[in-house]
Design a protein around this motif. Structure first.
Motif, PDB file in Angstrom:
ATOM      1  N   GLY A 143       0.816  -1.211   0.000  1.00  0.00           N
ATOM      2  CA  GLY A 143       0.000   0.000   0.000  1.00  0.00           C
ATOM      3  C   GLY A 143       0.847   1.256   0.000  1.00  0.00           C
ATOM      4  O   GLY A 143       0.551   2.228  -0.707  1.00  0.00           O
ATOM      5  N   TRP A 144       1.913   1.231   0.778  1.00  0.00           N
ATOM      6  CA  TRP A 144       2.825   2.372   0.830  1.00  0.00           C
ATOM      7  C   TRP A 144       3.486   2.593  -0.525  1.00  0.00           C
ATOM      8  O   TRP A 144       3.595   3.719  -1.015  1.00  0.00           O
ATOM      9  CB  TRP A 144       3.876   2.124   1.911  1.00  0.00           C
ATOM     10  CG  TRP A 144       4.981   3.121   1.915  1.00  0.00           C
ATOM     11  CD1 TRP A 144       4.957   4.381   2.417  1.00  0.00           C
ATOM     12  CD2 TRP A 144       6.297   2.936   1.366  1.00  0.00           C
ATOM     13  NE1 TRP A 144       6.172   4.994   2.229  1.00  0.00           N
ATOM     14  CE2 TRP A 144       7.007   4.122   1.580  1.00  0.00           C
ATOM     15  CE3 TRP A 144       6.917   1.880   0.718  1.00  0.00           C
ATOM     16  CZ2 TRP A 144       8.323   4.274   1.155  1.00  0.00           C
ATOM     17  CZ3 TRP A 144       8.227   2.043   0.311  1.00  0.00           C
ATOM     18  CH2 TRP A 144       8.904   3.234   0.529  1.00  0.00           C
ATOM     19  N   TYR A 145       3.913   1.511  -1.169  1.00  0.00           N
ATOM     20  CA  TYR A 145       4.581   1.610  -2.468  1.00  0.00           C
ATOM     21  C   TYR A 145       3.619   2.139  -3.535  1.00  0.00           C
ATOM     22  O   TYR A 145       3.990   2.991  -4.341  1.00  0.00           O
ATOM     23  CB  TYR A 145       5.141   0.252  -2.887  1.00  0.00           C
ATOM     24  CG  TYR A 145       5.865   0.298  -4.196  1.00  0.00           C
ATOM     25  CD1 TYR A 145       7.139   0.855  -4.284  1.00  0.00           C
ATOM     26  CD2 TYR A 145       5.281  -0.190  -5.361  1.00  0.00           C
ATOM     27  CE1 TYR A 145       7.805   0.915  -5.481  1.00  0.00           C
ATOM     28  CE2 TYR A 145       5.939  -0.130  -6.565  1.00  0.00           C
ATOM     29  CZ  TYR A 145       7.204   0.423  -6.623  1.00  0.00           C
ATOM     30  OH  TYR A 145       7.855   0.488  -7.821  1.00  0.00           O
ATOM     31  N   ALA A 146       2.382   1.649  -3.535  1.00  0.00           N
ATOM     32  CA  ALA A 146       1.392   2.110  -4.514  1.00  0.00           C
ATOM     33  C   ALA A 146       1.087   3.591  -4.296  1.00  0.00           C
ATOM     34  O   ALA A 146       0.918   4.345  -5.259  1.00  0.00           O
ATOM     35  CB  ALA A 146       0.119   1.280  -4.409  1.00  0.00           C
ATOM     36  N   ASP A 147       1.033   4.009  -3.047  1.00  0.00           N
ATOM     37  CA  ASP A 147       0.791   5.415  -2.741  1.00  0.00           C
ATOM     38  C   ASP A 147       1.965   6.278  -3.191  1.00  0.00           C
ATOM     39  O   ASP A 147       1.790   7.381  -3.696  1.00  0.00           O
ATOM     40  CB  ASP A 147       0.571   5.574  -1.240  1.00  0.00           C
ATOM     41  CG  ASP A 147      -0.543   6.524  -0.916  1.00  0.00           C
ATOM     42  OD1 ASP A 147      -1.394   6.747  -1.790  1.00  0.00           O
ATOM     43  OD2 ASP A 147      -0.554   7.037   0.210  1.00  0.00           O
ATOM     44  N   LEU A 148       3.160   5.762  -3.007  1.00  0.00           N
ATOM     45  CA  LEU A 148       4.369   6.499  -3.359  1.00  0.00           C
ATOM     46  C   LEU A 148       4.551   6.631  -4.867  1.00  0.00           C
ATOM     47  O   LEU A 148       5.126   7.604  -5.341  1.00  0.00           O
ATOM     48  CB  LEU A 148       5.584   5.794  -2.749  1.00  0.00           C
ATOM     49  CG  LEU A 148       6.914   6.515  -2.770  1.00  0.00           C
ATOM     50  CD1 LEU A 148       6.824   7.788  -1.944  1.00  0.00           C
ATOM     51  CD2 LEU A 148       8.001   5.622  -2.220  1.00  0.00           C
ATOM     52  N   SER A 149       4.038   5.673  -5.627  1.00  0.00           N
ATOM     53  CA  SER A 149       4.220   5.711  -7.078  1.00  0.00           C
ATOM     54  C   SER A 149       3.511   6.902  -7.719  1.00  0.00           C
ATOM     55  O   SER A 149       3.940   7.384  -8.755  1.00  0.00           O
ATOM     56  CB  SER A 149       3.752   4.405  -7.713  1.00  0.00           C
ATOM     57  OG  SER A 149       2.366   4.261  -7.537  1.00  0.00           O
ATOM     58  N   GLY A 150       2.416   7.360  -7.131  1.00  0.00           N
ATOM     59  CA  GLY A 150       1.796   8.602  -7.570  1.00  0.00           C
ATOM     60  C   GLY A 150       0.743   8.483  -8.650  1.00  0.00           C
ATOM     61  O   GLY A 150       0.132   9.481  -9.021  1.00  0.00           O
ATOM     62  N   TYR A 151       0.504   7.301  -9.190  1.00  0.00           N
ATOM     63  CA  TYR A 151      -0.487   7.199 -10.265  1.00  0.00           C
ATOM     64  C   TYR A 151      -1.904   7.463  -9.751  1.00  0.00           C
ATOM     65  O   TYR A 151      -2.747   7.963 -10.497  1.00  0.00           O
ATOM     66  CB  TYR A 151      -0.406   5.843 -10.974  1.00  0.00           C
ATOM     67  CG  TYR A 151      -0.813   4.644 -10.145  1.00  0.00           C
ATOM     68  CD1 TYR A 151      -2.123   4.220 -10.095  1.00  0.00           C
ATOM     69  CD2 TYR A 151       0.134   3.923  -9.425  1.00  0.00           C
ATOM     70  CE1 TYR A 151      -2.495   3.126  -9.346  1.00  0.00           C
ATOM     71  CE2 TYR A 151      -0.221   2.831  -8.674  1.00  0.00           C
ATOM     72  CZ  TYR A 151      -1.540   2.425  -8.647  1.00  0.00           C
ATOM     73  OH  TYR A 151      -1.907   1.335  -7.904  1.00  0.00           O
ATOM     74  N   ARG A 152      -2.161   7.162  -8.487  1.00  0.00           N
ATOM     75  CA  ARG A 152      -3.495   7.422  -7.923  1.00  0.00           C
ATOM     76  C   ARG A 152      -3.747   8.917  -7.773  1.00  0.00           C
ATOM     77  O   ARG A 152      -4.886   9.368  -7.847  1.00  0.00           O
ATOM     78  CB  ARG A 152      -3.651   6.744  -6.569  1.00  0.00           C
ATOM     79  CG  ARG A 152      -3.720   5.237  -6.661  1.00  0.00           C
ATOM     80  CD  ARG A 152      -3.857   4.628  -5.303  1.00  0.00           C
ATOM     81  NE  ARG A 152      -3.920   3.183  -5.371  1.00  0.00           N
ATOM     82  CZ  ARG A 152      -3.683   2.391  -4.344  1.00  0.00           C
ATOM     83  NH1 ARG A 152      -3.389   2.888  -3.166  1.00  0.00           N
ATOM     84  NH2 ARG A 152      -3.751   1.088  -4.490  1.00  0.00           N
ATOM     85  N   LYS A 153      -2.689   9.689  -7.578  1.00  0.00           N
ATOM     86  CA  LYS A 153      -2.850  11.139  -7.440  1.00  0.00           C
ATOM     87  C   LYS A 153      -3.211  11.794  -8.765  1.00  0.00           C
ATOM     88  O   LYS A 153      -3.660  12.928  -8.793  1.00  0.00           O
ATOM     89  CB  LYS A 153      -1.575  11.751  -6.874  1.00  0.00           C
ATOM     90  CG  LYS A 153      -1.300  11.285  -5.458  1.00  0.00           C
ATOM     91  CD  LYS A 153      -0.017  11.830  -4.929  1.00  0.00           C
ATOM     92  CE  LYS A 153       0.217  11.268  -3.530  1.00  0.00           C
ATOM     93  NZ  LYS A 153       1.506  11.636  -2.987  1.00  0.00           N
ATOM     94  N   LEU A 154      -3.006  11.049  -9.874  1.00  0.00           N
ATOM     95  CA  LEU A 154      -3.395  11.538 -11.196  1.00  0.00           C
ATOM     96  C   LEU A 154      -4.740  10.961 -11.630  1.00  0.00           C
ATOM     97  O   LEU A 154      -5.206  11.223 -12.734  1.00  0.00           O
ATOM     98  CB  LEU A 154      -2.325  11.169 -12.229  1.00  0.00           C
ATOM     99  CG  LEU A 154      -0.970  11.829 -12.037  1.00  0.00           C
ATOM    100  CD1 LEU A 154       0.040  11.261 -13.009  1.00  0.00           C
ATOM    101  CD2 LEU A 154      -1.075  13.334 -12.193  1.00  0.00           C
ATOM    102  N   GLY A 155      -5.348  10.142 -10.772  1.00  0.00           N
ATOM    103  CA  GLY A 155      -6.648   9.574 -11.080  1.00  0.00           C
ATOM    104  C   GLY A 155      -6.581   8.276 -11.859  1.00  0.00           C
ATOM    105  O   GLY A 155      -7.597   7.832 -12.403  1.00  0.00           O
ATOM    106  N   LEU A 156      -5.414   7.657 -11.940  1.00  0.00           N
ATOM    107  CA  LEU A 156      -5.263   6.413 -12.690  1.00  0.00           C
ATOM    108  C   LEU A 156      -5.467   5.200 -11.803  1.00  0.00           C
ATOM    109  O   LEU A 156      -5.405   5.291 -10.581  1.00  0.00           O
ATOM    110  CB  LEU A 156      -3.856   6.339 -13.311  1.00  0.00           C
ATOM    111  CG  LEU A 156      -3.531   7.378 -14.376  1.00  0.00           C
ATOM    112  CD1 LEU A 156      -2.066   7.286 -14.759  1.00  0.00           C
ATOM    113  CD2 LEU A 156      -4.407   7.199 -15.588  1.00  0.00           C
ATOM    114  N   ARG A 157      -5.694   4.066 -12.429  1.00  0.00           N
ATOM    115  CA  ARG A 157      -5.729   2.773 -11.748  1.00  0.00           C
ATOM    116  C   ARG A 157      -4.472   2.007 -12.129  1.00  0.00           C
ATOM    117  O   ARG A 157      -3.796   2.341 -13.108  1.00  0.00           O
ATOM    118  CB  ARG A 157      -6.948   1.964 -12.186  1.00  0.00           C
ATOM    119  CG  ARG A 157      -8.268   2.497 -11.718  1.00  0.00           C
ATOM    120  CD  ARG A 157      -9.324   1.522 -12.139  1.00  0.00           C
ATOM    121  NE  ARG A 157     -10.660   1.946 -11.776  1.00  0.00           N
ATOM    122  CZ  ARG A 157     -11.732   1.276 -12.128  1.00  0.00           C
ATOM    123  NH1 ARG A 157     -11.639   0.182 -12.841  1.00  0.00           N
ATOM    124  NH2 ARG A 157     -12.920   1.704 -11.769  1.00  0.00           N
ATOM    125  N   ALA A 158      -4.183   0.959 -11.402  1.00  0.00           N
ATOM    126  CA  ALA A 158      -2.964   0.180 -11.661  1.00  0.00           C
ATOM    127  C   ALA A 158      -2.987  -0.439 -13.054  1.00  0.00           C
ATOM    128  O   ALA A 158      -1.957  -0.491 -13.737  1.00  0.00           O
ATOM    129  CB  ALA A 158      -2.793  -0.901 -10.595  1.00  0.00           C
TER     130      ALA A 158
END
Length: 123
Positions: A25-40
């Motif tokens: 969860g920390w790594y996914a949050d750190l990657s930043g794609y969610r902050k742009l509104g994207l999904r994995a």
């Protein structure tokens, strides 16, 4: 999606899965794609043949939503901005929509290869 993965190793061991979940969860949050509104699944390479087939099998609504997310993320990236927190993708919304279709296509390809290499022996 045919690259080696440690997923099966981790999932089979509940203690390791419980230990890795906050790290993931920390790594996914750190990657930043969610902050742009994207999904994995939006991050998968479209040039891959299997992913291309999976994109063709998406429903029209899901395909439209994917294009919208990609365009919005591209525009945000150009303007060096992030979405407001209430519009960002939440972990509960980041569910795979393309990965199940990709696994289905890979299973079909494996089955086709197995049937094509089938040798019939006469007794």
């Amino acid at each position: 999606m045919s690259q080696p993965s440690l997923t099966n190793f981790i999932v089979k061991r509940p203690w390791l899965k419980a230990w890795m979940r906050p790290l993931a969860g920390w790594y996914a949050d750190l990657s930043g794609y969610r902050k742009l509104g994207l999904r994995a699944d939006d991050l998968l390479h479209e040039e891959n043949e299997t992913v291309g087939l999976a994109l063709k099998r998406l429903s029209p609504k899901e395909s439209y939503d994917r294009v919208f997310r990609m365009r919005r993320a591209f525009q945000l990236s150009l303007s060096h901005q992030l979405l407001p927190p209430h519009e960002q993708t939440k972990p509960s919304e980041d569910i795979p929509y393309l990965s199940p279709i990709i696994r289905e296509i890979e299973a079909e390809i494996n089955e086709r290869e197995n049937l094509d290499s089938l040798v019939i022996q006469k007794k």
